[in-house]
Design a protein around this motif. Structure first.
Motif, PDB file in Angstrom:
ATOM      1  N   TYR A 153     -44.767 -33.488  26.120  1.00 39.79           N
ATOM      2  CA  TYR A 153     -44.130 -34.788  26.282  1.00 39.79           C
ATOM      3  C   TYR A 153     -43.743 -35.310  24.903  1.00 39.79           C
ATOM      4  CZ  TYR A 153     -46.124 -34.681  30.968  1.00 39.79           C
ATOM      5  OH  TYR A 153     -46.462 -34.316  32.256  1.00 39.79           O
ATOM      6  N   ARG A 154     -42.468 -35.644  24.750  1.00 41.54           N
ATOM      7  CA  ARG A 154     -41.988 -36.187  23.484  1.00 41.54           C
ATOM      8  C   ARG A 154     -41.739 -37.684  23.632  1.00 41.54           C
ATOM      9  NH1 ARG A 154     -37.500 -33.762  20.113  1.00 41.54           N
ATOM     10  NH2 ARG A 154     -36.212 -33.698  21.996  1.00 41.54           N
ATOM     11  N   VAL A 155     -42.275 -38.448  22.701  1.00 37.81           N
ATOM     12  CA  VAL A 155     -42.101 -39.901  22.709  1.00 37.81           C
ATOM     13  C   VAL A 155     -41.097 -40.261  21.624  1.00 37.81           C
ATOM     14  CG1 VAL A 155     -43.240 -42.140  22.528  1.00 37.81           C
ATOM     15  CG2 VAL A 155     -44.487 -40.167  23.471  1.00 37.81           C
ATOM     16  N   LEU A 156     -39.959 -40.817  22.040  1.00 43.23           N
ATOM     17  CA  LEU A 156     -38.877 -41.144  21.125  1.00 43.23           C
ATOM     18  C   LEU A 156     -38.539 -42.626  21.218  1.00 43.23           C
ATOM     19  CD1 LEU A 156     -36.462 -38.160  21.915  1.00 43.23           C
ATOM     20  CD2 LEU A 156     -38.298 -38.232  20.220  1.00 43.23           C
ATOM     21  N   LEU A 174     -39.661 -37.896  27.134  1.00 43.98           N
ATOM     22  CA  LEU A 174     -39.036 -36.699  27.684  1.00 43.98           C
ATOM     23  C   LEU A 174     -40.101 -35.618  27.835  1.00 43.98           C
ATOM     24  CD1 LEU A 174     -36.975 -37.964  25.274  1.00 43.98           C
ATOM     25  CD2 LEU A 174     -35.434 -36.410  26.449  1.00 43.98           C
ATOM     26  N   THR A 175     -39.935 -34.761  28.829  1.00 43.49           N
ATOM     27  CA  THR A 175     -40.905 -33.697  29.045  1.00 43.49           C
ATOM     28  C   THR A 175     -40.205 -32.367  29.253  1.00 43.49           C
ATOM     29  OG1 THR A 175     -42.825 -32.999  30.374  1.00 43.49           O
ATOM     30  CG2 THR A 175     -40.996 -34.016  31.546  1.00 43.49           C
ATOM     31  N   TYR A 176     -40.907 -31.298  28.891  1.00 41.08           N
ATOM     32  CA  TYR A 176     -40.393 -29.952  29.155  1.00 41.08           C
ATOM     33  C   TYR A 176     -41.567 -29.001  29.324  1.00 41.08           C
ATOM     34  CZ  TYR A 176     -41.317 -29.114  24.148  1.00 41.08           C
ATOM     35  OH  TYR A 176     -41.914 -28.998  22.912  1.00 41.08           O
ATOM     36  N   PHE A 177     -41.326 -27.930  30.072  1.00 44.18           N
ATOM     37  CA  PHE A 177     -42.353 -26.907  30.301  1.00 44.18           C
ATOM     38  C   PHE A 177     -42.184 -25.797  29.283  1.00 44.18           C
ATOM     39  CE2 PHE A 177     -43.583 -22.825  32.185  1.00 44.18           C
ATOM     40  CZ  PHE A 177     -44.921 -23.081  32.465  1.00 44.18           C
ATOM     41  N   LEU A 209     -35.835 -36.557  31.213  1.00 42.72           N
ATOM     42  CA  LEU A 209     -36.321 -37.902  30.921  1.00 42.72           C
ATOM     43  C   LEU A 209     -37.235 -38.368  32.050  1.00 42.72           C
ATOM     44  CD1 LEU A 209     -35.919 -40.459  29.006  1.00 42.72           C
ATOM     45  CD2 LEU A 209     -34.218 -41.198  30.679  1.00 42.72           C
ATOM     46  N   VAL A 210     -38.472 -38.736  31.701  1.00 40.32           N
ATOM     47  CA  VAL A 210     -39.415 -39.214  32.720  1.00 40.32           C
ATOM     48  C   VAL A 210     -39.663 -40.713  32.608  1.00 40.32           C
ATOM     49  CG1 VAL A 210     -40.571 -37.007  33.037  1.00 40.32           C
ATOM     50  CG2 VAL A 210     -41.399 -38.563  31.273  1.00 40.32           C
ATOM     51  N   TYR A 211     -39.311 -41.296  31.455  1.00 37.41           N
ATOM     52  CA  TYR A 211     -39.400 -42.752  31.306  1.00 37.41           C
ATOM     53  C   TYR A 211     -38.297 -43.223  30.379  1.00 37.41           C
ATOM     54  CZ  TYR A 211     -40.914 -47.411  30.102  1.00 37.41           C
ATOM     55  OH  TYR A 211     -40.933 -48.766  29.909  1.00 37.41           O
ATOM     56  N   PRO A 212     -37.526 -44.243  30.760  1.00 33.28           N
ATOM     57  CA  PRO A 212     -37.653 -45.004  32.012  1.00 33.28           C
ATOM     58  C   PRO A 212     -37.028 -44.264  33.196  1.00 33.28           C
ATOM     59  CG  PRO A 212     -35.797 -45.824  30.761  1.00 33.28           C
ATOM     60  CD  PRO A 212     -36.454 -44.787  29.896  1.00 33.28           C
ATOM     61  N   GLN A 213     -37.507 -44.570  34.386  1.00 34.11           N
ATOM     62  CA  GLN A 213     -36.922 -44.011  35.599  1.00 34.11           C
ATOM     63  C   GLN A 213     -35.980 -45.036  36.203  1.00 34.11           C
ATOM     64  OE1 GLN A 213     -40.170 -42.791  38.137  1.00 34.11           O
ATOM     65  NE2 GLN A 213     -40.232 -40.770  37.208  1.00 34.11           N
ATOM     66  N   HIS A 214     -34.781 -44.581  36.592  1.00 34.39           N
ATOM     67  CA  HIS A 214     -33.782 -45.496  37.120  1.00 34.39           C
ATOM     68  C   HIS A 214     -33.850 -45.586  38.634  1.00 34.39           C
ATOM     69  CE1 HIS A 214     -32.026 -46.056  33.248  1.00 34.39           C
ATOM     70  NE2 HIS A 214     -31.770 -44.775  33.097  1.00 34.39           N
ATOM     71  N   GLN A 215     -33.497 -46.750  39.102  1.00 35.94           N
ATOM     72  CA  GLN A 215     -33.415 -46.966  40.537  1.00 35.94           C
ATOM     73  C   GLN A 215     -32.275 -46.135  41.116  1.00 35.94           C
ATOM     74  OE1 GLN A 215     -33.069 -51.099  41.475  1.00 35.94           O
ATOM     75  NE2 GLN A 215     -32.693 -50.766  43.639  1.00 35.94           N
TER      76      GLN A 215
END
Length: 218
Positions: free
Chosen positions: A49-52, A63-66, A81-87
């Protein structure tokens, strides 16, 4: 102030404000595990998980990657992108409305009044798209009700969007906060779903039934 070493080497699109630029690296979370044995060797696999931090709106993106040691190169990495999540948007929307909604979501975290104003603009576009001729939004909504495009109950819902739009447009009407934004969006979604999604899903259902009937005849 961020040093050059803390800046990403590639551009990213901010999930909050939509700005595309080099991000500020705030950290990496390693959620991998080591597997294998002494005989066959060990390997690492799992999620990173990368925090930018966006340099424009100063908000955090995650952001996340395997990763697996058997992967050949960074080109194999599929980062999401896992955050933010859009409606999610209602299905079956015309391309122009989808474009307007996407633009509105980009400014939501920057200016709540601009967001309400853009959602009101979408409502106006819906009225024009359905053939309303009046020059006032509330009159256009009544036209749609008379034509049967929307029920009378949805006119009141649409008026709610219109009222929030007016607050966003006029300083003397008061101030909005982030607490009202989900309400405005939910009101608009109710209208879009009734007008476009129901029609889209009905067409899809008819197409599926048609295909089933054709298979029966073969």
């Amino acid at each position: 102030m961020a040093t050059t070493a803390n800046i990403t080497s590639e551009t990213h699109n901010c999930g909050h404000c939509g700005n595309t630029s080099y991000m500020i690296k705030k950290g990496v979370i390693d959620d991998t595990v080591s597997e294998g044995d002494h005989k066959h060797g060990y390997y690492e696999s799992g999620d990173f998980y990368r925090v930018l931090k966006c340099p424009n709106c100063l908000k955090i993106n995650i952001l996340t990657y395997f990763w697996h040691d058997s992967m050949d190169a960074e080109e194999d990495v599929n980062e999401t992108l896992v955050y933010p999540q859009h409606q999610a948007f209602p299905v079956g929307l015309p391309a122009k409305i989808l474009e307007y909604l996407t633009s509105a979501e980009k400014v939501k975290s920057i200016d709540v009044h601009a967001y309400a104003l853009l959602l009101g603009r979408i409502l106006e576009f819906v009225c024009y798209d359905r053939g309303a001729k009046s020059d006032k939004l509330y009159l256009m909504l009544e036209e749609l009700a008379v034509k049967g495009d929307i029920p009378e109950k949805l006119v009141k819902v649409a008026s709610g969007v219109r009222n929030f739009r007016n607050i966003g447009a006029h300083v003397g009407s008061g101030d909005l906060s982030t607490a009202e934004l989900p309400i405005v969006r939910a009101l608009l979604d109710a209208i879009l779903t009734y007008i476009y999604s129901a029609e889209h899903l009905a067409a899809q259902a008819e197409l599926k039934l048609s295909k089933i009937k054709k298979r029966r005849k073969v």
